[in-house]
Design a protein around this motif. Structure first.
Motif, short mmCIF file in Angstrom:
data_model
loop_
_atom_site.label_atom_id
_atom_site.label_comp_id
_atom_site.label_asym_id
_atom_site.label_seq_id
_atom_site.Cartn_x
_atom_site.Cartn_y
_atom_site.Cartn_z
N PRO B 114 0.79 -1.24 0.00
CA PRO B 114 0.00 0.00 0.00
C PRO B 114 0.82 1.29 0.00
CG PRO B 114 -0.94 -1.54 1.56
CD PRO B 114 0.35 -2.13 1.09
N GLY B 115 1.95 1.30 0.70
CA GLY B 115 2.74 2.53 0.78
C GLY B 115 4.09 2.34 0.12
N PRO B 116 4.87 3.41 0.00
CA PRO B 116 6.21 3.29 -0.58
C PRO B 116 7.15 2.66 0.46
CG PRO B 116 5.83 5.54 0.13
CD PRO B 116 4.59 4.78 0.46
N ILE B 117 7.20 1.35 0.50
CA ILE B 117 7.83 0.64 1.61
C ILE B 117 9.26 1.09 1.89
CG2 ILE B 117 8.46 -1.34 0.14
CD1 ILE B 117 7.61 -1.47 3.90
N HIS B 118 10.03 1.35 0.86
CA HIS B 118 11.43 1.72 1.10
C HIS B 118 11.55 3.08 1.76
CE1 HIS B 118 12.18 -1.23 -2.40
NE2 HIS B 118 12.27 -1.86 -1.25
#
Lengths: 174, 352
Positions: B114-118
């Motif tokens: 869902p989100g920009p994991i990095h």
């Protein structure tokens, strides 16, 4: 700060008192099957609760019956009337606030449901709103219905006699 | 110390993105599966502990709300940690040591999609000096890889060999997300993505969940014919600031391994939580695993890396092999924080 020993190069330099570090992250939300069903119901002018076999009726359901720990698989088309079981009069402005203060938000136990739904209470002065008040949903125009709780504009008193609401904890069994 | 064992393990196949089911809908079948494998219902379980984090979903209280999937009624004894499920297992292990309870359910889940994991992971860094630079997780791992190369401790070819072996092993793992058979030479021909890391040196982005049942003493023997006994478990943490530690070694893994007793006897299998290929080399050295060690038969975190889950899954993969009788003694490792900052080591053994 008085005991701080600075290197020579920093002597006399104005002290940093605060740092602003903005952060922004964007997320793509997955509603899930149960929430999708609920939102699609609103787009059709329905308030859909769900229950697991043998379980209570939850609205909106997130997919799990929290007492049984199993999926809620049976839809329940709920009436648009209910009893106000709690409420809050908002007097303080906050970030992102859309409503003119004071306004009332309430927990509405729809007839046939076991979980109250939160929504706005309007067409009722903040002095008159009370627990046990019977309310009904006021919807947007049919052309404006969508998969959002905003399809319901608010709940308003419907004139029926008050219902006695149990005090918290009364009748709870385990 | 009380003897505590893993008696059941369940996981869902990791996927690039679960866009139909929400967190609790995704997690519920895994919890039901692990309880079924143990033959226990929720009311028979003494303690429940879980690992995840709201930062993955971007929603406050989303983690605790997935307790709905456990069915916590009548009220249960429960705890949760803002950590990989491996640390939830550690807390459950400690709880069982107190002697009042005999079983525990440990679960974990996370959607990295869902989100920009990095970038999400950069929020765990020093908020004054490091986080405002937004150093993404891949770049930090690349710093560690560069340190390895410059110190002469590894070559890019060795990184590629880790990758080739891991993803080839993953072909035998129905729960793996990324599995293929390519040679290290092929992989070396790729252009670096974040130098010196190639895309293949990096883990996939994964949504997933796993769960374990722990039981103590005779209760474990009643419920499981061949429990995976936890002979030792320990975790250690190093300073957060990357400049304060030697990134080419993992002192915390070495110490946790010693305390967990990895040196007491040879291990048949090792599952190491190394999301980036250079990290496997660091961990092998820290745990004294030679080139013939059976490392990551599941494919490891390079095959599936659901954040908050991959560590518990390493423990589960070793435990399952012991329970099945294909291994006698194994070590599982879990990591947290940038560049192997915090590490947990769990040594398990079957009897007979």
């Amino acid at each position: 700060m008085t005991d701080l020993t600075l290197p020579d190069s920093l002597v006399g330099v104005e002290l940093v008192r605060s740092v602003r570090t903005p952060a922004r992250l964007e997320f793509t939300y997955t509603a899930g099957l149960a929430t999708t069903r609920f939102l699609q119901g609103l787009a059709e002018g329905k308030i859909l609760g769900e229950r697991a076999p043998g379980g209570k009726v939850y609205v909106p359901s997130r997919g799990a019956d929290p007492q049984l720990g199993v999926p809620t698989t049976e839809p329940v088309d709920l009436p648009h009337t209910g009893t106000l079981v709690s409420f809050c009069v908002v007097n303080v402005a906050f970030y992102g606030q859309g409503m003119e203060i004071p306004y009332t938000s309430g927990l509405i136990l729809l007839d046939g449901s076991d979980l109250p739904l939160m929504h706005l209470i309007q067409e009722c002065s903040v002095d008159d709103v009370h627990i046990g008040m019977r309310v009904e949903a006021v919807w947007v125009d049919e052309a404006d219905l969508g998969p959002t709780l905003e399809s319901i504009r608010y709940f308003r008193p419907n004139g029926e006699p008050d219902v006695l609401v149990n005090q918290p904890g009364a009748g709870v069994t385990w | 110390m009380r003897d505590v064992a893993v008696i059941a393990f369940a996981q869902m196949p990791s996927v690039r993105a679960e866009t139909v089911l929400n967190d609790v809908e995704m997690l519920m079948p895994v919890i039901q599966d692990v309880r079924r494998r143990a033959g226990l219902d929720q009311q028979q379980i003494g303690f429940t502990c879980s690992g995840s984090t709201d930062y993955l979903s971007g929603q406050a209280f989303s983690f605790v709300s997935t307790l709905d999937g456990v069915g916590p009624w009548p009220p249960i004894q429960e705890s949760h940690v803002e950590m990989d499920g491996a640390w939830a297992l550690y807390e459950a292990w400690v709880k069982l040591q107190l002697g009042e309870l005999d079983t525990a359910l440990v679960y974990c889940y996370g959607k990295s999609a869902p989100g920009p994991i990095h970038e999400v992971l950069s929020r765990q860094l020093d908020p004054y000096h490091v986080a405002p630079l937004w150093p993404d997780a891949v770049s930090l791992a690349a710093l560690q890889a560069r340190s390895m190369l410059d110190a002469g401790k590894a070559t890019e070819a060795q990184f590629a060999e880790v990758v080739a072996r891991s993803r080839r092993n993953a072909l035998n793992n129905p729960n793996a997300q990324l599995a293929w058979d390519r040679s290290a030479a092929d992989l070396l021909a790729e252009e670096p993505m974040v130098d010196p890391l190639r895309m293949s040196d990096c883990p996939p982005i994964s949504d997933g969940a796993s769960a374990v049942i722990l039981a103590a003493g005779d209760r474990a023997r009643e419920l499981c014919s061949r429990p995976a006994w936890i002979r030792g478990i320990d975790h250690r943490i190093e300073p957060m600031a990357l400049g304060l530690r030697d990134l080419t070694v993992s002192a915390s893994t070495r110490l946790a391994g010693e305390k967990a007793g990895i040196g007491d006897a040879p291990v048949d299998v090792a599952e190491l939580h190394a999301p980036f290929s250079p990290q496997e080399l660091i961990l092998r050295e820290a745990l004294g695993l030679g080139e013939h060690a059976n490392v990551n038969p599941s494919g490891g975190a390079l095959a599936a890396n659901p954040v908050m889950v991959a560590g518990l899954t390493r423990i589960g993969e070793v435990a399952q092999r012991i329970i099945d009788g294909t291994a006698s003694r194994g070590v599982a490792h879990a990591t947290s924080g940038p560049c192997l900052q915090q590490n947990l080591v769990c040594v398990m053994e079957g009897e007979g």
